[in-house]
Design an enzyme around this catalytic site. Structure first.
Site: not given
Ligand code: BDR
Ligand code: CA
Length: 321
Positions: A24, A177-178, A251
């Site tokens: 980020d 994850f997000n 990412h």
């Molecule tokens: C996403 O999950 C977070 O750990 C990273 O910042 C990214 O947004 C990748 O899966």
């Molecule tokens: Ca992120």
């Protein structure tokens, strides 16, 4: 004056909603460097990689690192809409920005809640040009849409990092994850009816920070090169061990890179749904890449990227800082 007006009209007006997180942080740096193309209306933060008190602080550290005292930072949701917060210190370290010196920045935190800020900014906009760029769990965006659906009229598009198809999950076998952290918010966003571009693991796993690329970043003629390289070096170790990649996937900067140079990415219109239940599959994205349902496309799905071009772009912009 006329020239300034023209430039302003061409600029993309974005709200970057993030949970820094080293990747980020790179997305923030890229957006803050692109002063000719991006009008960064505000940075909103959400709980995700680390708790909210750290993500908002980390965003403010990045504003100082990038020498942008003009950028306003707002703190938003402390937890997902329904479930408990899941964090990712195992990837990003305890601070979320391990790799650089962490301190309490002077850059202020705005008093307004991020969700109020998103709603008020959209409603106050005279046109429908606002681009939301979420690089963390979608809680703030989901809450804003739920509370004030009229904001949708002002949103030009949502360019998000989240989801996976070919690559499977990174936090569970099936979920990215997000999306996993707040699938209910993701569902609200996916059903909102505005154009969405999804940068999923399928494409971000092609954007790898090899040794050579990190060395190049460190040696850029840029005040941030050294710091960005150190952040990446910390963050690489997790994915290198897990996937045996050479480097880590960057990412979140894919979202901003797409805004600056969309031709770097190959996209396909697809239907994308999110699994909110599921014994094993909560947060999984169900992407109809091969059109096997009659569900209507709701997402432009990025599936390929020119990674060499991506790093050229990143370096070019970091050098502006
Ligand atoms: C996403 O999950 C977070 O750990 C990273 O910042 C990214 O947004 C990748 O899966
Ligand atoms: Ca992120």
């Amino acid at each position: 004056m006329i020239q300034f007006q023209r430039k302003k009209n061409k600029m993309k007006q974005i709200i970057l909603d993030c949970d820094p997180g080293q990747d980020d942080a790179v997305a923030l740096a890229l957006a803050m460097a692109a002063t000719d193309e991006i009008e960064l209306l505000g940075v909103t933060t959400v709980a995700g990689n680390v708790p909210l008190n750290l993500t908002q602080r980390n965003a403010r550290i990045m504003c100082e690192m990038c020498n942008r005292p003009d950028i306003k930072v707002y703190a938003g949701a402390e937890k997902p809409m329904i479930h408990d917060l899941v964090t990712a210190e195992h990837v990003h370290g305890k601070s979320g920005l391990d790799g650089i010196d962490i301190y309490e920045p002077n850059h202020p935190l705005e008093e307004k809640h991020a969700v109020d800020y998103i709603i008020e900014t959209c409603l106050a906009s005279e046109n429908d040009n606002i681009i939301l760029v979420p690089t963390g769990p979608l809680t703030n965006i989901g809450l804003a849409i739920e509370r004030e659906p009229a904001i949708l009229l002002k949103i030009k598009e949502i360019v998000l990092m989240g989801g996976a198809l070919r690559e499977g999950g990174n936090i569970t076998p099936s979920a990215e994850f997000n999306i996993y952290v707040d699938p209910e918010a993701a569902q609200i966003v996916l059903k909102c009816g505005r154009p969405i571009v999804a940068m999923s693991l399928d494409v971000t796993h092609q954007v790898l920070t090899t040794r050579k690329r990190v060395d190049t970043i460190r040696n850029l003629n840029s005040s941030v090169g050294e710091h960005i390289a150190s952040l990446i070096e910390f963050y690489e170790r997790y994915d290198e061990e897990k996937y045996h990649f050479d480097g880590a996937p960057l990412h979140d900067p894919c979202t901003v890179a797409y805004l600056l140079k969309p031709e770097l990415f190959s996209l396909k219109d697809v239907n994308m749904e999110v699994e909110t239940g599921g014994e094993f599959t909560r947060g999984a994205t169900v992407v109809d890449f091969w059109d096997v349902t009659d569900r209507l496309p709701n997402v432009k799905w990025a599936y390929e990227v020119d990674d060499v071009g991506f790093f050229e772009l990143l370096n070019e912009y970091l050098e502006k800082l």
